[in-house]
Write a protein that holds these residues in place. Structure first.
Motif, PDB file in Angstrom:
ATOM      1  N   GLN A  23       9.814  70.883  -3.528  1.00  0.00           N
ATOM      2  CA  GLN A  23       9.518  70.056  -2.358  1.00  0.00           C
ATOM      3  C   GLN A  23      10.378  68.804  -2.332  1.00  0.00           C
ATOM      4  OE1 GLN A  23       7.172  70.528   0.442  1.00  0.00           O
ATOM      5  NE2 GLN A  23       8.711  69.051   1.000  1.00  0.00           N
ATOM      6  N   ALA A  24      10.540  68.159  -3.479  1.00  0.00           N
ATOM      7  CA  ALA A  24      11.345  66.940  -3.557  1.00  0.00           C
ATOM      8  C   ALA A  24      12.811  67.239  -3.250  1.00  0.00           C
ATOM      9  CB  ALA A  24      11.198  66.307  -4.933  1.00  0.00           C
ATOM     10  N   PHE A  25      13.314  68.355  -3.770  1.00  0.00           N
ATOM     11  CA  PHE A  25      14.715  68.692  -3.526  1.00  0.00           C
ATOM     12  C   PHE A  25      14.944  69.070  -2.062  1.00  0.00           C
ATOM     13  CE2 PHE A  25      18.180  71.958  -3.616  1.00  0.00           C
ATOM     14  CZ  PHE A  25      19.218  71.043  -3.822  1.00  0.00           C
ATOM     15  N   LEU A  26      14.003  69.798  -1.461  1.00  0.00           N
ATOM     16  CA  LEU A  26      14.111  70.128  -0.035  1.00  0.00           C
ATOM     17  C   LEU A  26      14.195  68.868   0.824  1.00  0.00           C
ATOM     18  CD1 LEU A  26      11.665  73.128   0.508  1.00  0.00           C
ATOM     19  CD2 LEU A  26      14.058  73.049   1.219  1.00  0.00           C
ATOM     20  N   THR A  27      13.333  67.904   0.518  1.00  0.00           N
ATOM     21  CA  THR A  27      13.318  66.657   1.280  1.00  0.00           C
ATOM     22  C   THR A  27      14.644  65.922   1.139  1.00  0.00           C
ATOM     23  OG1 THR A  27      10.930  66.464   0.949  1.00  0.00           O
ATOM     24  CG2 THR A  27      12.105  64.468   1.598  1.00  0.00           C
ATOM     25  N   ARG A  28      15.155  65.848  -0.080  1.00  0.00           N
ATOM     26  CA  ARG A  28      16.421  65.142  -0.332  1.00  0.00           C
ATOM     27  C   ARG A  28      17.594  65.848   0.347  1.00  0.00           C
ATOM     28  NH1 ARG A  28      20.034  64.994  -4.827  1.00  0.00           N
ATOM     29  NH2 ARG A  28      18.760  66.503  -5.971  1.00  0.00           N
TER      30      ARG A  28
ATOM     31  N   LYS B 236      21.738  76.945  -1.476  1.00  0.00           N
ATOM     32  CA  LYS B 236      21.589  77.987  -2.499  1.00  0.00           C
ATOM     33  C   LYS B 236      22.440  77.656  -3.729  1.00  0.00           C
ATOM     34  CE  LYS B 236      23.168  82.038  -1.461  1.00  0.00           C
ATOM     35  NZ  LYS B 236      23.300  83.367  -0.831  1.00  0.00           N
ATOM     36  N   LEU B 237      23.626  77.099  -3.519  1.00  0.00           N
ATOM     37  CA  LEU B 237      24.494  76.717  -4.629  1.00  0.00           C
ATOM     38  C   LEU B 237      23.934  75.514  -5.399  1.00  0.00           C
ATOM     39  CD1 LEU B 237      28.021  77.035  -2.937  1.00  0.00           C
ATOM     40  CD2 LEU B 237      27.027  78.549  -4.676  1.00  0.00           C
ATOM     41  N   ALA B 238      23.224  74.632  -4.683  1.00  0.00           N
ATOM     42  CA  ALA B 238      22.717  73.406  -5.309  1.00  0.00           C
ATOM     43  C   ALA B 238      21.446  73.637  -6.118  1.00  0.00           C
ATOM     44  CB  ALA B 238      22.453  72.350  -4.236  1.00  0.00           C
ATOM     45  N   MET B 239      20.759  74.773  -5.858  1.00  0.00           N
ATOM     46  CA  MET B 239      19.489  75.028  -6.533  1.00  0.00           C
ATOM     47  C   MET B 239      19.689  75.416  -7.988  1.00  0.00           C
ATOM     48  SD  MET B 239      16.866  77.059  -4.092  1.00  0.00           S
ATOM     49  CE  MET B 239      15.702  76.981  -5.452  1.00  0.00           C
ATOM     50  N   ASN B 240      18.671  75.122  -8.808  1.00  0.00           N
ATOM     51  CA  ASN B 240      18.664  75.602 -10.187  1.00  0.00           C
ATOM     52  C   ASN B 240      18.453  77.109 -10.187  1.00  0.00           C
ATOM     53  OD1 ASN B 240      18.961  73.035 -11.285  1.00  0.00           O
ATOM     54  ND2 ASN B 240      16.764  72.667 -11.324  1.00  0.00           N
TER      55      ASN B 240
ATOM     56  N   GLY C 204      17.499  80.842 -11.549  1.00  0.00           N
ATOM     57  CA  GLY C 204      16.453  81.376 -12.415  1.00  0.00           C
ATOM     58  C   GLY C 204      15.058  81.209 -11.857  1.00  0.00           C
ATOM     59  N   ILE C 205      14.847  80.257 -10.922  1.00  0.00           N
ATOM     60  CA  ILE C 205      13.513  80.091 -10.340  1.00  0.00           C
ATOM     61  C   ILE C 205      13.313  81.131  -9.243  1.00  0.00           C
ATOM     62  CG2 ILE C 205      13.490  77.640 -10.884  1.00  0.00           C
ATOM     63  CD1 ILE C 205      14.060  77.019  -8.003  1.00  0.00           C
ATOM     64  N   LEU C 206      12.055  81.404  -8.907  1.00  0.00           N
ATOM     65  CA  LEU C 206      11.734  82.492  -7.988  1.00  0.00           C
ATOM     66  C   LEU C 206      12.329  82.283  -6.594  1.00  0.00           C
ATOM     67  CD1 LEU C 206       7.994  83.196  -8.912  1.00  0.00           C
ATOM     68  CD2 LEU C 206      10.001  84.576  -9.488  1.00  0.00           C
ATOM     69  N   PHE C 207      12.329  81.054  -6.109  1.00  0.00           N
ATOM     70  CA  PHE C 207      12.831  80.814  -4.760  1.00  0.00           C
ATOM     71  C   PHE C 207      14.336  81.077  -4.683  1.00  0.00           C
ATOM     72  CE2 PHE C 207      14.038  77.827  -1.220  1.00  0.00           C
ATOM     73  CZ  PHE C 207      13.545  78.633  -0.217  1.00  0.00           C
ATOM     74  N   HIS C 208      15.058  80.728  -5.719  1.00  0.00           N
ATOM     75  CA  HIS C 208      16.497  81.008  -5.742  1.00  0.00           C
ATOM     76  C   HIS C 208      16.739  82.515  -5.716  1.00  0.00           C
ATOM     77  CE1 HIS C 208      20.482  81.645  -7.632  1.00  0.00           C
ATOM     78  NE2 HIS C 208      20.816  80.586  -6.911  1.00  0.00           N
ATOM     79  N   THR C 209      15.937  83.257  -6.478  1.00  0.00           N
ATOM     80  CA  THR C 209      16.051  84.718  -6.468  1.00  0.00           C
ATOM     81  C   THR C 209      15.781  85.277  -5.083  1.00  0.00           C
ATOM     82  OG1 THR C 209      15.304  84.768  -8.770  1.00  0.00           O
ATOM     83  CG2 THR C 209      15.233  86.837  -7.553  1.00  0.00           C
ATOM     84  N   SER C 210      14.793  84.706  -4.386  1.00  0.00           N
ATOM     85  CA  SER C 210      14.467  85.144  -3.031  1.00  0.00           C
ATOM     86  C   SER C 210      15.639  84.910  -2.080  1.00  0.00           C
ATOM     87  CB  SER C 210      13.227  84.402  -2.531  1.00  0.00           C
ATOM     88  OG  SER C 210      12.981  84.665  -1.166  1.00  0.00           O
ATOM     89  N   LEU C 211      16.327  83.782  -2.237  1.00  0.00           N
ATOM     90  CA  LEU C 211      17.469  83.483  -1.372  1.00  0.00           C
ATOM     91  C   LEU C 211      18.640  84.411  -1.644  1.00  0.00           C
ATOM     92  CD1 LEU C 211      17.485  79.566  -1.406  1.00  0.00           C
ATOM     93  CD2 LEU C 211      16.458  81.094   0.273  1.00  0.00           C
TER      94      LEU C 211
ATOM     95  N   THR D 149      28.322  68.588  -3.050  1.00  0.00           N
ATOM     96  CA  THR D 149      28.193  67.832  -4.298  1.00  0.00           C
ATOM     97  C   THR D 149      26.749  67.664  -4.754  1.00  0.00           C
ATOM     98  OG1 THR D 149      28.194  65.752  -3.053  1.00  0.00           O
ATOM     99  CG2 THR D 149      30.312  66.539  -3.898  1.00  0.00           C
ATOM    100  N   MET D 150      25.798  68.151  -3.947  1.00  0.00           N
ATOM    101  CA  MET D 150      24.391  67.993  -4.315  1.00  0.00           C
ATOM    102  C   MET D 150      24.004  69.001  -5.390  1.00  0.00           C
ATOM    103  SD  MET D 150      22.306  67.138  -0.821  1.00  0.00           S
ATOM    104  CE  MET D 150      20.883  66.653  -1.805  1.00  0.00           C
ATOM    105  N   LYS D 151      23.021  68.610  -6.217  1.00  0.00           N
ATOM    106  CA  LYS D 151      22.528  69.462  -7.290  1.00  0.00           C
ATOM    107  C   LYS D 151      21.077  69.138  -7.565  1.00  0.00           C
ATOM    108  CE  LYS D 151      22.966  72.546 -10.560  1.00  0.00           C
ATOM    109  NZ  LYS D 151      23.184  73.978 -10.218  1.00  0.00           N
ATOM    110  N   GLN D 152      20.265  70.184  -7.677  1.00  0.00           N
ATOM    111  CA  GLN D 152      18.846  69.985  -7.993  1.00  0.00           C
ATOM    112  C   GLN D 152      18.710  69.527  -9.441  1.00  0.00           C
ATOM    113  OE1 GLN D 152      16.414  73.483  -7.623  1.00  0.00           O
ATOM    114  NE2 GLN D 152      14.487  72.352  -7.776  1.00  0.00           N
ATOM    115  N   HIS D 153      17.958  68.458  -9.657  1.00  0.00           N
ATOM    116  CA  HIS D 153      17.766  67.939 -11.007  1.00  0.00           C
ATOM    117  C   HIS D 153      16.932  68.909 -11.841  1.00  0.00           C
ATOM    118  CE1 HIS D 153      19.623  64.476  -9.407  1.00  0.00           C
ATOM    119  NE2 HIS D 153      18.558  63.985  -8.783  1.00  0.00           N
TER     120      HIS D 153
END
Length: 211
Positions: free
Chosen positions: A74-79, A100-104, A106-113, A64-68
């Protein structure tokens, strides 16, 4: 202390060395003779601070988590890691998949995953470190640009306020007739000047009556 778990007096005496305020104050306020054993001391401590215990979560908490929208990596990783630490029996691959599902997207880190999915959260956190540093640098540069832009706007406003007064002074200087600078001041009164030169003036013509 692991070698002295059966020594109740020693365990009770060493127990407060691991406490900090306000828990140390609670320990000092225990009534004399109220503790019969180390097990009894542990039960009293748990009873006192049971409300501070974080309730265990199930795997659905991660799904149920989702990156704002404006949340930094860094903040999302900590949470995410905080919630994951409270989940009982979470398989490493499941934690990576939910992150990976919770991340926004389009950002580079999501593409890397997506291109190369890590097997554990430890691998994911280690790879995220480089992306976090890049993101922090971009934020710092954006702040510097914003500060410079604000300073430029302030300077422009000051120049705009100064411009009207400078234009007004320039207009007055242009309006002043040049002859005014070469006029010779009178050394006699107008009455005396008239008496000395009245014969040189001719009488004005009579005013014509309207028809």
């Amino acid at each position: 202390m692991a070698l002295n778990t059966e020594n109740d007096p020693l365990m009770c005496k060493c127990f407060p060395t691991s406490l900090t305020r306000p828990t140390i104050n609670w320990f000092k306020n225990l009534a004399r003779g109220s503790v019969d054993s180390f097990r009894d001391l542990c039960d009293k401590f748990i009873s006192q601070y049971y409300g501070n215990k974080h309730p265990a979560k199930d795997i659905s908490s991660l799904f149920t988590m989702k990156q704002h929208e404006e949340e930094h990596l860094q903040a999302f990783l900590t949470r995410f890691n905080l919630v994951k630490s409270m989940v009982i029996e979470c398989h490493p691959s499941t934690a990576v998949r939910t992150f990976k599902l919770a991340m926004n997207q389009g950002i580079l880190f999501h593409t890397s995953l997506v291109v190369n999915t890590p097997k554990t959260m430890d691998e994911l956190n280690e790879r995220a470190d480089g992306f976090v540093r890049v993101e922090e640098k971009e934020v710092t540069n954006a702040r510097k640009t914003s500060i410079i832009s604000t300073e430029e706007k302030s300077k422009t406003k000051i120049r705009q306020k100064q411009a009207p007064s400078q234009r007004q002074a320039s207009w007055k200087a242009k309006k002043r007739p040049k002859e005014e600078e070469s006029v010779t001041p009178l050394k006699v009164t107008l009455a005396r000047l008239y008496q000395e030169n009245k014969d040189k003036f001719s009488s004005p013509l009579p005013i014509r009556q309207p028809l």
